[in-house]
Scaffold this motif. Structure first.
Motif, PDB file in Angstrom:
ATOM      1  N   UNK A 172      48.625  36.163  34.375  1.00  0.00           N
ATOM      2  CA  UNK A 172      48.681  37.619  34.513  1.00  0.00           C
ATOM      3  C   UNK A 172      49.092  38.265  33.199  1.00  0.00           C
ATOM      4  N   UNK A 173      49.857  37.531  32.354  1.00  0.00           N
ATOM      5  CA  UNK A 173      50.300  38.123  31.087  1.00  0.00           C
ATOM      6  C   UNK A 173      49.094  38.509  30.225  1.00  0.00           C
ATOM      7  N   UNK A 228      44.779  35.113  43.724  1.00  0.00           N
ATOM      8  CA  UNK A 228      46.058  34.507  44.113  1.00  0.00           C
ATOM      9  C   UNK A 228      45.976  33.906  45.513  1.00  0.00           C
ATOM     10  N   UNK A 268      48.649  24.259  35.290  1.00  0.00           N
ATOM     11  CA  UNK A 268      49.085  24.156  36.691  1.00  0.00           C
ATOM     12  C   UNK A 268      48.244  25.048  37.605  1.00  0.00           C
ATOM     13  N   UNK A 269      47.073  25.473  37.117  1.00  0.00           N
ATOM     14  CA  UNK A 269      46.146  26.287  37.918  1.00  0.00           C
ATOM     15  C   UNK A 269      46.786  27.600  38.367  1.00  0.00           C
ATOM     16  N   UNK A 270      47.465  28.255  37.412  1.00  0.00           N
ATOM     17  CA  UNK A 270      48.087  29.550  37.701  1.00  0.00           C
ATOM     18  C   UNK A 270      47.346  30.625  36.897  1.00  0.00           C
ATOM     19  N   UNK A 308      47.632  41.804  31.722  1.00  0.00           N
ATOM     20  CA  UNK A 308      48.453  42.989  31.434  1.00  0.00           C
ATOM     21  C   UNK A 308      48.229  43.490  30.020  1.00  0.00           C
ATOM     22  N   UNK A 309      47.923  42.525  29.114  1.00  0.00           N
ATOM     23  CA  UNK A 309      47.768  42.917  27.707  1.00  0.00           C
ATOM     24  C   UNK A 309      46.377  43.443  27.415  1.00  0.00           C
ATOM     25  N   UNK A 326      44.659  39.913  43.554  1.00  0.00           N
ATOM     26  CA  UNK A 326      45.224  39.519  44.852  1.00  0.00           C
ATOM     27  C   UNK A 326      44.347  38.459  45.513  1.00  0.00           C
ATOM     28  N   UNK A 327      43.035  38.655  45.423  1.00  0.00           N
ATOM     29  CA  UNK A 327      42.093  37.709  46.037  1.00  0.00           C
ATOM     30  C   UNK A 327      42.199  36.330  45.353  1.00  0.00           C
ATOM     31  N   UNK A 343      43.942  30.702  45.305  1.00  0.00           N
ATOM     32  CA  UNK A 343      44.732  29.637  44.672  1.00  0.00           C
ATOM     33  C   UNK A 343      45.797  29.122  45.643  1.00  0.00           C
TER      34      UNK A 343
END
Lengths: 267, 243
Positions: free
Chosen positions: A261-262, A165, A256-258, A265-266, A162-163, A168
Motif C-alpha cells: 500500500x505504501x 485484500x 509474503x504476498x502482501x 499512497x505515493x 479492498x477486493x 489475498x
C-alpha cells in the motif's frame, strides 16, 4: 512506381503553414487561449522533423550493422526514459526504468526481427531504410499503450484495494488477486488499437498508407504495407503491455504476498 | 490443542512512512477464545487484525502461530487457516456459487466441492440452497456478509478475524450475525478476534477484551474489564461509546 507523383518543395511546406495560421485565427477569434502553444507546436514540428530528415539521411547512408543496432538501442533508451519520466505513478514503481527498457528491447528484437527477416526478407537485415522507420513505429506505439496500461493499472489497484485484500486473505496468490486489475488495464490500453483495426479503411486512410499513395506507390502495395504495420502494432502493443504488467505487478507485492500500500499512497 | 496459544505476539510494532501505528504489542491468544479489540478510531485495531493473517508484517517484534514464527509459515496455507471478514463484504461479479467456489481456483489440483458442502455452508450462515444461483450484486448487505462468511468457512479456518463486518448493518441484523458467529465459534471451536466499537455487542459475545489507544495496549483481560476498567482512558472510551 517509386517516383514521386507530387514532389513537395520547402516553399510548398511553408505554404502549408497558412493552414495553421487559419487555425490560429479561429482560436484567437474564440479566445480559446491556445494560440501561443500552437505556434510553438508548429515551429517545433518544422524544426524537429527537418532535423530528423537530415539525421535520417545521414543514418541511411551508414552501412554497418553495429551502427544500426546502436541507433535502435539509443531509440529504446530515449523512449524508455521518456516513458519513465512522463508517468508520475511510475516514478515510485521499483525498477520501472529497467522493466520498460528490457521489455521494449525484447519486443523490438522479436517483432522487428520477425518483420525484417521473415516478412520483408530485407537484405541485409539491418538495411536502414527498413530497420529505422519500423523500429520507430514499434517503439513509439508500444510506449504509448504501455504508459496507458501502467497508469490504469495503478488506478485499478487503488480502486480495488479492498477486493485485492479480500482475495489475498482467502489465500489467493498475488497474480489471481490482481487478475481483474490487469485485465481491465490491458483492455483499456489495447481497445483503441483494436478499434482502429475494425475501422481502418472504412472511414479514414491511415497515415502511412496515405503517405505512400501520395508519393506514388500503387495503392495495392500501400495497403499490404499498412496491413502488416497494423498487425505489427497490435502485436508489439500486446506483448509490451502484458510483459510490463507481468513484471510491474510483482513490484506491488512483498515476498509474503502482501499488497504494498505504501507504493499506492505515493502514486 | 485446547487452551494452547494460537498466536503469541512479543513486542510487535508496525510503522508506516515513519508513523508508528502499533507499538510494543505483547499478547497471547489461546485456542477457542473470542477476543474483542476495542479502541478509538486510528488506535491500530484493524492494523493489528491484518498482522494475524500476514496481510502486513510487523516492522519489529515477533508473531508466532502455534509456536512457529509467522514469517516461516506458508502464507497461502496460513490465510486459509486464519480467515478474515472485512467491514464491507467484497463479493466478485457472478453468482453466490461463483463466490463460494472462488478459493478453489487457486489450488492445484482443483478440489471439487460436493454440492452438499456448498448448501451446508449456506445453511450454516442462515441462507438457503436457492441462494446458490442468485447474483451476488442483488443481495442485501446482510446477505452479502453471510455469503462472505460462508466462503471463509469453506476454507475450514481455525481462526476468524472480523474487522467490524457488522458496522454497516442495522443493530438487530448486526446482533443476528454476531449471534451466528458465536454459535459457529462453539460448533467449530473457532478462535475469534474481532474489532468492535459497541460495549453491548462485546459483552454479549466476547470472552476477552483488548483496549488499544494510539497503537499501544492500554488494557487486556477477561470481559469483566468492561464493568471494571482499570484505566481512565478505557473508562472514558466506554462511557462515550455507550452514550
Amino acid at each position: 512506381m517509386t517516383q514521386s507523383f507530387y514532389s513537395l518543395s520547402w516553399t510548398d511546406v511553408f505554404a502549408s503553414m497558412v493552414l495553421v495560421l487559419f487555425s490560429i485565427g479561429l482560436l484567437r477569434w474564440w479566445k480559446i487561449g491556445l494560440e501561443k502553444t500552437l505556434i510553438i507546436g508548429t515551429l517545433r514540428t518544422f524544426v524537429q522533423l527537418s532535423a530528423m530528415g537530415y539525421i535520417l539521411t545521414y543514418f541511411f547512408g551508414q552501412r554497418h550493422w553495429l551502427f544500426m543496432v546502436g541507433l535502435v538501442s539509443l531509440m529504446i533508451l530515449v523512449a524508455s526514459y521518456e516513458g519513465y519520466r512522463r508517468q508520475k505513478t511510475a516514478l515510485h514503481i521499483p525498477h520501472y526504468f529497467i522493466i520498460i527498457t528490457g521489455v521494449l528491447t525484447l519486443t523490438v528484437i522479436l517483432v522487428l526481427g520477425s518483420v525484417l527477416t521473415f516478412i520483408l526478407h530485407v537484405q541485409p537485415w539491418y538495411y536502414p531504410y527498413a530497420m529505422i522507420p519500423i523500429a520507430g513505429m514499434i517503439i513509439g506505439n508500444a510506449l504509448n499503450t504501455t504508459s496507458l496500461t501502467v497508469n490504469r493499472f495503478v488506478g485499478e489497484l487503488e480502486h480495488r484495494e479492498a477486493e485485492i485484500d479480500m482475495l489475498l486473505s482467502l489465500g489467493a496468490p498475488p497474480r489471481a488477486a490482481i487478475h481483474d486489475a490487469i485485465r481491465e488495464s490491458v483492455k483499456a490500453a489495447l481497445l483503441p488499437t483494436v478499434n482502429s483495426m475494425m475501422m481502418v479503411g472504412l472511414v479514414q486512410l491511415p497515415g502511412v498508407m496515405t503517405g505512400q499513395i501520395l508519393s506514388g506507390i500503387d495503392p495495392l502495395i500501400a495497403v499490404r504495407y499498412q496491413i502488416m504495420i497494423m498487425y505489427m502494432w497490435v502485436t508489439a502493443s500486446t506483448m509490451t503491455n502484458i510483459l510490463v504488467l507481468a513484471l510491474v505487478y510483482r513490484q506491488f507485492f512483498t515476498p509474503r504476498q502482501q499488497l504494498r500500500c505504501d507504493l499506492l499512497r505515493r502514486s | 490443542m485446547e487452551n494452547s496459544n494460537v498466536f503469541t505476539l512479543a513486542g510487535v510494532s508496525y510503522v508506516i512512512q515513519n508513523t508508528p501505528i502499533l507499538t510494543g504489542i505483547t499478547l497471547d491468544i489461546r485456542s477457542g477464545e473470542h477476543w474483542a479489540l476495542m479502541g478509538p478510531s486510528g488506535a491500530g485495531k484493524s492494523t493489528l487484525l491484518r498482522l494475524f493473517n500476514s496481510l502486513i508484517s510487523p516492522t519489529s517484534g515477533a508473531i508466532r502461530f502455534h509456536g512457529q514464527p509467522l514469517e516461516s509459515t506458508d502464507v497461502g496455507r496460513l490465510r486459509k487457516r486464519v480467515g478474515m471478514l472485512f467491514q464491507e463484504a467484497v463479493l466478485v461479479n457472478g453468482s453466490v456459487r461463483d463466490n463460494l467456489t472462488l478459493p478453489r481456483q487457486w489450488v492445484r489440483p482443483v478440489p471439487e466441492y460436493a454440492e452438499e458442502q456448498l448448501t451446508e455452508a449456506l445453511e450454516r450462515v442462515g441462507l438457503t440452497p436457492g441462494h446458490l444461483t442468485t447474483q451476488a450484486r442483488s443481495l442485501s448487505g446482510g446477505e452479502k456478509q453471510r455469503v462472505a462468511l460462508a466462503r471463509v468457512l469453506l476454507n475450514e479456518p481455525e481462526v476468524l478475524l472480523l474487522d467490524e463486518p457488522t458496522a454497516s448493518l442495522d443493530p438487530p441484523l448486526a446482533r443476528k450475525i454476531l449471534r451466528l458467529i458465536a454459535d459457529l465459534q462453539r460448533e467449530l471451536n473457532l478462535t475469534v478476534i474481532r474489532v468492535s466499537h459497541h460495549p453491548d455487542l462485546v459483552r454479549s459475545f466476547a470472552g476477552q477484551v483488548l483496549f488499544l489507544d494510539k497503537g499501544r495496549i492500554v488494557e487486556q483481560g477477561p470481559i469483566v474489564l468492561l464493568d471494571q476498567p482499570r484505566t481512565q482512558d478505557f473508562s472514558r472510551f466506554l462511557r462515550e461509546a455507550q452514550a
